[in-house]
Design an enzyme around this catalytic site. Structure first.
Site, PDB file in Angstrom:
ATOM      1  N   ASP A 141      39.863  35.788  68.668  1.00 17.62           N
ATOM      2  CA  ASP A 141      39.607  35.277  67.254  1.00 17.62           C
ATOM      3  C   ASP A 141      38.179  34.789  67.257  1.00 17.62           C
ATOM      4  OD1 ASP A 141      42.088  35.929  66.684  1.00 17.62           O
ATOM      5  OD2 ASP A 141      43.040  33.943  66.848  1.00 17.62           O
ATOM      6  N   LYS A 142      37.530  34.699  66.122  1.00 18.34           N
ATOM      7  CA  LYS A 142      36.241  34.336  65.923  1.00 18.34           C
ATOM      8  C   LYS A 142      36.005  33.011  66.424  1.00 18.34           C
ATOM      9  CE  LYS A 142      32.693  33.612  62.300  1.00 18.34           C
ATOM     10  NZ  LYS A 142      32.379  33.704  61.066  1.00 18.34           N
TER      11      LYS A 142
END
Length: 302
Positions: A141-142
């Site tokens: 995930d970012k």
């Protein structure tokens, strides 16, 4: 007329798949027409079999005015930082920072950084590739930091993508901090579904027909009694979107700074206290057997 020279990354790929990749904007009906009419020559011989397997060094000629599409929209970056944790001739493992997307058509992504690193070290040249683009093997995930793997060639990519589904070949571990004190380990078995409307995954202990199975192991690493925080080691046995985050929210133990999943916010950084810190490899053969027994591990940075 367009001429291609097949390389190792094209080896054992069907002719039809090769054509689809190189002529993405050409209708499939046109590609089928080329094959019917014998408008494809390989090593001087007309080939009509769409399942023909291409070999390295094959010369492929397409007798048509349609132009092939560049597979890799390579963006040259002059200034970039990359933290290489492990590298051999087939595999690259780097540390992804927080607040960097693995792939993005707009912003500079981890994919862009890795491709530039391999380009600058003479390990990748998109202009010499017909169908292979350097790509991540799995995602983070970012807002999550930690270890992420990249394949340097198609053979490695295909093997690793399949292996990552086999938790005995590649074990993935994370560290996280939660905002409640915990003293016991937990094996969370249930079902999970990502809802694109609310942009969250939802975990359930009860079976739901449109959900996917999800199993996660949580072990206590340390307990901060004063601040009522716990650091956990997490092993995911199924790779579902936001699996760790959604599971912990369900149990009322959200990851710190993870506002989307009800976590307590303790700083203004664009990050959550989730870190991919360890990879364990076993059971590989051939060119990748050098990975067997390797443990790639780094300490969380938060």
């Amino acid at each position: 007329m367009n001429t291609f020279k097949a390389n190792q990354n094209d080896d054992n790929q069907s002719l039809f798949k090769f054509l689809k990749k190189n002529y993405k904007t050409t209708p499939l009906s046109v590609i089928y027409k080329w094959l019917r009419k014998g408008d494809i020559k390989i090593n001087g011989k007309r080939i009509k079999d769409k399942d023909y397997l291409i070999k390295a060094n094959d010369e492929i000629i397409v007798y048509d005015n349609n132009k092939p599409v560049l597979r890799d929209n390579f963006k040259k970056i002059t200034n970039y930082d990359i933290d290489v944790i492990y590298e051999d001739s087939n595999l690259l493992i780097v540390k992804k920072p927080y607040n960097v997307e693995v792939h993005s058509p707009v912003k500079t992504s981890m994919d862009d950084i890795v491709k530039n690193y391999l380009f600058d070290t003479n390990q990748y040249n998109p202009s010499e590739e017909n169908s292979y683009v350097i790509s991540h093997i799995h995602r983070l995930d970012k807002l999550t930091s930690g270890l992420i793997m990249y394949a340097k060639n198609k053979q490695t990519h295909d093997i690793m993508v399949e292996a990552i589904q086999d938790k005995e070949k590649i074990e993935k571990y994370y560290r996280c901090r939660i905002d409640v004190p915990v003293t016991e380990s937990l094996i969370a078995k249930g079902w999970i579904k990502y809802d694109p409307i609310i942009q969250k995954s939802v975990f359930s202990e009860e079976f739901r027909s449109d959900y996917k199975e999800a199993t996660t192991i949580f072990n206590v690493v340390s307990l901060d009694v004063t601040n009522e925080q716990t650091e956990l080691e997490v092993q995911i046995l199924t790779g579902r979107k936001h699996q760790i985050r959604a599971t912990l929210e369900y149990y009322g133990a959200s990851i710190i700074n993870d506002s989307r999943y009800s976590g307590t916010i303790i700083n203004n950084e664009k990050m959550i206290f989730l870190f991919a810190n360890k990879l364990v490899f076993n059971g590989f053969e051939g060119n990748l057997e050098n990975l067997n027994g390797k443990i790639i591990e780094i300490e969380p940075t938060w």
